[in-house]
Design an enzyme around this catalytic site. Structure first.
Site, PDB file in Angstrom:
ATOM      1  N   ASP A 195      14.353  28.175 146.180  1.00  0.00           N
ATOM      2  CA  ASP A 195      14.279  29.318 145.280  1.00  0.00           C
ATOM      3  C   ASP A 195      14.123  28.769 143.864  1.00  0.00           C
ATOM      4  O   ASP A 195      14.364  27.587 143.601  1.00  0.00           O
ATOM      5  CB  ASP A 195      15.535  30.195 145.430  1.00  0.00           C
ATOM      6  N   ASP A 219      10.183  34.945 139.850  1.00  0.00           N
ATOM      7  CA  ASP A 219      10.121  36.410 139.824  1.00  0.00           C
ATOM      8  C   ASP A 219      11.294  36.967 139.023  1.00  0.00           C
ATOM      9  O   ASP A 219      12.261  36.246 138.756  1.00  0.00           O
ATOM     10  CB  ASP A 219      10.161  36.959 141.250  1.00  0.00           C
ATOM     11  N   ALA A 252      15.622  41.323 145.319  1.00  0.00           N
ATOM     12  CA  ALA A 252      16.573  42.232 144.663  1.00  0.00           C
ATOM     13  C   ALA A 252      17.141  43.308 145.590  1.00  0.00           C
ATOM     14  O   ALA A 252      17.351  44.447 145.186  1.00  0.00           O
ATOM     15  CB  ALA A 252      15.929  42.861 143.436  1.00  0.00           C
ATOM     16  N   CYS A 255      35.017  35.935 168.987  1.00  0.00           N
ATOM     17  CA  CYS A 255      33.853  35.636 169.829  1.00  0.00           C
ATOM     18  C   CYS A 255      34.165  34.473 170.753  1.00  0.00           C
ATOM     19  O   CYS A 255      35.336  34.119 170.942  1.00  0.00           O
ATOM     20  CB  CYS A 255      32.597  35.410 168.984  1.00  0.00           C
ATOM     21  N   CYS A 294      32.554  31.368 170.545  1.00  0.00           N
ATOM     22  CA  CYS A 294      32.010  30.115 170.031  1.00  0.00           C
ATOM     23  C   CYS A 294      33.082  29.020 170.164  1.00  0.00           C
ATOM     24  O   CYS A 294      34.221  29.294 170.531  1.00  0.00           O
ATOM     25  CB  CYS A 294      31.549  30.275 168.578  1.00  0.00           C
ATOM     26  N   CYS A 313      36.182  29.791 168.125  1.00  0.00           N
ATOM     27  CA  CYS A 313      36.994  30.905 168.629  1.00  0.00           C
ATOM     28  C   CYS A 313      37.691  30.569 169.947  1.00  0.00           C
ATOM     29  O   CYS A 313      38.703  31.176 170.278  1.00  0.00           O
ATOM     30  CB  CYS A 313      36.143  32.155 168.776  1.00  0.00           C
TER      31      CYS A 313
HETATM   32  N1  GUN Z   1      17.739  35.757 146.004  1.00  0.00           N
HETATM   33  C1  GUN Z   1      18.237  36.986 146.240  1.00  0.00           C
HETATM   34  N2  GUN Z   1      17.460  37.925 145.671  1.00  0.00           N
HETATM   35  C2  GUN Z   1      16.443  37.299 145.084  1.00  0.00           C
HETATM   36  C3  GUN Z   1      15.295  37.744 144.330  1.00  0.00           C
HETATM   37  O1  GUN Z   1      15.064  38.933 144.101  1.00  0.00           O
HETATM   38  N3  GUN Z   1      14.438  36.769 143.888  1.00  0.00           N
HETATM   39  C4  GUN Z   1      14.664  35.440 144.134  1.00  0.00           C
HETATM   40  N4  GUN Z   1      13.771  34.551 143.687  1.00  0.00           N
HETATM   41  N5  GUN Z   1      15.730  35.012 144.816  1.00  0.00           N
HETATM   42  C5  GUN Z   1      16.604  35.930 145.281  1.00  0.00           C
HETATM   43 ZN    ZN Z   2      33.487  32.453 166.970  1.00  0.00          ZN
END
Ligand code: GUN
Ligand code: ZN
Length: 659
Positions: free
Chosen positions: A84, A119, A190, A273, A275, A278
């Protein structure tokens, strides 16, 4: 770079190819903290991870190591890594110390597999002007990133994030503008605040509107979605990727994820669960542990349930019962049930992607099932079919109804002007949940027989069917309703009818196959296909129709599993002669003509046009642009997908028309 292997509605199982290996989707990308990571996510099932390029960029040590040794070394993961861009930090702190171009350049430099442009995540429910101007910057930055990538011959794949806040037209506009660019993946941004505040209904609106304008050929990533409770719903809307910091954030808070919601360790009497965690520890064991050890074990459980859910979802897509899973999951919280009901308002969008026939039966799990695309589709077909003068409505029996309905049918009430009934001029239909009215001739066709609902009816479905009968009855001069179901309906509308004659349903195999042909290929197809010396061959074992001939010439086979008709060469010829271009047709370009004639399968890129009503699993005609019949076969995708895809099979050809 993205290939779809199986689909159910808008949900798909796919393979995303990267330079560090292939990823089976829908997939979850655990968030890796470039400095603080303690959990080995690969060990617990992660095939792909996501980390934050901006955090690396901002830290001199991390930055140097990432540049010198590469991102994969830095985070000690040798599979595909997505990064990101710092947009999230931008949304939290209002500012970042990096430009769009710089972050793109940096991501390529550290050899990420999938990078993201900078963004602007716009919060939900903001002023429209803010959403609009943020969106414009987001689109511009996506364009800049793509151009820069091309200019510099970058190898990484690129994310272009869809924004637009909760303005559905802006989401659509953003998706449309981004689709014109050559992005490799489309994250939907978002949405975290919507999920955190349980605004799942708004999430459905945002995602479904975004999907209206996003290309189907490109994987979509629901950013920041990491709670397994919502995975099935989001996959059913067309999402392919999720990312989760939830597994670790919740663990730090002593909270355990599950598809039923979240468990607080302090309240647990039982581990939730099966796993490894658990089954190895009790809640008391965990509570007695040092904080860090406990956190790591809960994180391990959280990853386990998340990956288990994705395996289940992929299997549901293979089996064709994804919506049943969604309905089950959306019972976990009223806000999810509300979201599912909202998804019902998008049945028309979903229908375009829903295969005509599936391996699984349709299960009615509650009134929300009435809003499924299969129901909408059937009702639309009924409206379009040719009608007789009168309509006779019968109560449901065991399925297939036509097998269990015979003899005198009993007492009826009449709606409309009372007159002598002409049995040859009446349509006989069974009233049942969820499909409303099922003409007896087509009752074996998928999903009308391949469906199940509780025998005890609920008020919503009765009302739903009553509304449909009131609307549909308008097509007829006289509607007769069987006395056994009259109490279910608003009986004021109906007057008891004293019958002079017994009402009987006359079974007629030719009428039946013609009705199925009309339902499958459109009105008139039955008369066109079944002319001449019609000879119907049935299975000795089951009594079901198997083959239909004109004399000795085969016209169609009937498939036992769903009662759809499979054309023969002669059947294809007859259907082609009787229907107008482009009905039932997939039109291929000149280059692929000889291959089609030869019986080779048709790939999407050779299709120049097709009937918009074609859905996956339909039997279709393959023609050239002059409407010359070249071949016939089975559609692998719906019309809207065939038009978009540039790779993959569109039609599995049964036979070419060349001898
Ligand atoms: N991580 C969670 N929401 C967003 C987003 O709207 N844009 C980006 N780039 N990362 C995110
Ligand atoms: Zn578990």
């Amino acid at each position: 770079m993205f290939e779809i292997k199986a689909k159910d509605g808008k949900g798909r199982v796919g393979v995303l190819k990267t330079r560090h290996g292939d990823v089976k989707t829908p997939a979850l990308m655990p968030v890796i903290h470039p400095r603080k990571q303690v959990i080995d996510v690969a060990k617990y099932g992660a095939d792909i991870v996501i980390t934050n390029a901006y955090l690396i960029y901002k830290d001199e040590d991390l930055k140097k190591k990432a540049i010198d040794e590469g991102l994969h070394k830095l985070i000690n993961f040798d599979g595909p890594v997505m990064t990101d861009s710092g947009s999230f930090q931008l949304s939290v702190y209002g500012d970042v110390e990096i430009t769009n171009k710089e972050v793109i350049e940096f991501q390529e430099l550290i050899k990420t597999d999938i990078g993201t442009s900078l963004d602007i995540p716009t919060a939900p429910f903001v002023e429209r002007e803010k959403a609009e101007s943020d969106m414009e910057i987001t689109i511009e930055r996506a364009r800049e990133a793509i151009n820069y990538k091309k200019e510099q011959n970058m190898e990484m794949l690129l994310n272009s994030v869809v924004q637009g806040s909760t303005f559905l037209d802006l989401r659509r506009e953003c998706a449309r503008e981004l689709s014109k660019l050559d992005a490799d993946l489309y994250p939907i941004g978002a949405v975290v605040p919507l999920m955190e505040s349980y605004h799942y209904r708004d999430l459905v609106d945002v995602v479904m509107n975004t999907m209206k304008d996003l290309s189907d050929t490109v994987p979509r990533h629901l950013m920041g979605a990491g709670h397994p409770m919502i995975f099935a719903l989001c996959v059913a809307m067309g999402c392919d990727l999720f990312d989760s910091a939830a597994y670790i954030l919740y663990a730090e808070d002593d909270r355990l994820l599950s598809t039923r919601g979240t468990f607080k360790l302090e309240n647990l009497q039982e581990m939730p669960c099966s796993c490894e965690v658990c089954t190895s520890y009790t809640p008391d064991d965990l509570r007695a542990m040092p904080k860090e050890k406990r956190r790591d074990l809960i994180a391990q459980h959280n990853l386990h349930v998340s990956f288990a859910e994705l395996r289940l979802i992929r299997q549901a897509i293979y089996d064709g019962n994804l919506m049943e899973l969604v309905e089950e999951r959306c019972r976990a919280h009223p806000a999810l049930l509300e979201a599912q009901r909202q998804l019902g308002n998008y049945a028309e969008d979903l229908e375009k992607y829903d295969p005509r026939s599936k391996k699984s039966a349709f299960f009615y799990t509650g009134p929300e099932s009435l809003l499924r695309p299969e129901v909408l589709r059937h009702m639309q077909k009924l409206r379009e079919m040719p009608k007789k003068r009168d309509l006779v409505i019968l109560p449901p029996t065991r399925k297939p109804y036509s097998k269990f309905i015979s003899g005198k049918l009993g007492e009826f009430y009449v709606y409309g002007e009372e007159r002598e009934i002409d049995l040859d001029n009446a349509d006989f239909m069974v009233m049942d949940i969820p499909f409303g009215l099922i003409p007896l001739e087509i009752d074996e066709v998928y999903p009308l027989s391949q469906s199940d609902a509780p025998k005890t009816r609920d008020v919503d479905s009765i009302e739903f069917i009553e509304d449909f009968i009131n609307e549909f009855g308008e097509y007829y001069e006289q509607v007769l309703i069987h006395s056994r179901i009259i109490n279910d309906l608003d009986s004021d509308l109906y007057v008891k009818y004293s019958l002079s004659d017994d009402i009987r349903y006359k079974k007629d195999d030719v009428k039946k196959v013609k009705a199925i042909a009309d339902y499958q290929f459109g009105n008139g197809a039955g008369d066109a296909l079944f002319t001449g010396n019609i000879n119907i061959e049935k299975s000795k074992k089951t009594g079901k129709i198997r083959h239909i001939y004109d004399g000795k010439v085969l016209i169609v086979n009937m498939r036992a599993s769903d009662s759809y008709l499979i054309l023969s060469k002669e059947g294809a010829r007859r259907l082609h002669n009787a229907t107008q271009y482009p009905k039932n047709r997939v039109v291929v370009n000149k280059d692929s003509e000889p291959f089609a004639l030869d019986g080779k399968s048709v790939f999407c890129k050779f299709v120049v046009e097709c009937d918009e009503n074609i859905r996956a699993k339909d039997e279709v005609l393959i023609v050239n642009e002059e409407d010359k019949l070249l071949a016939y076969g089975k559609a692998m995708l719906g019309a809207c997908e065939i038009e978009q895809f540039k790779t993959g099979q569109a039609i599995k050809t049964r036979k070419g028309m060349k001898k």
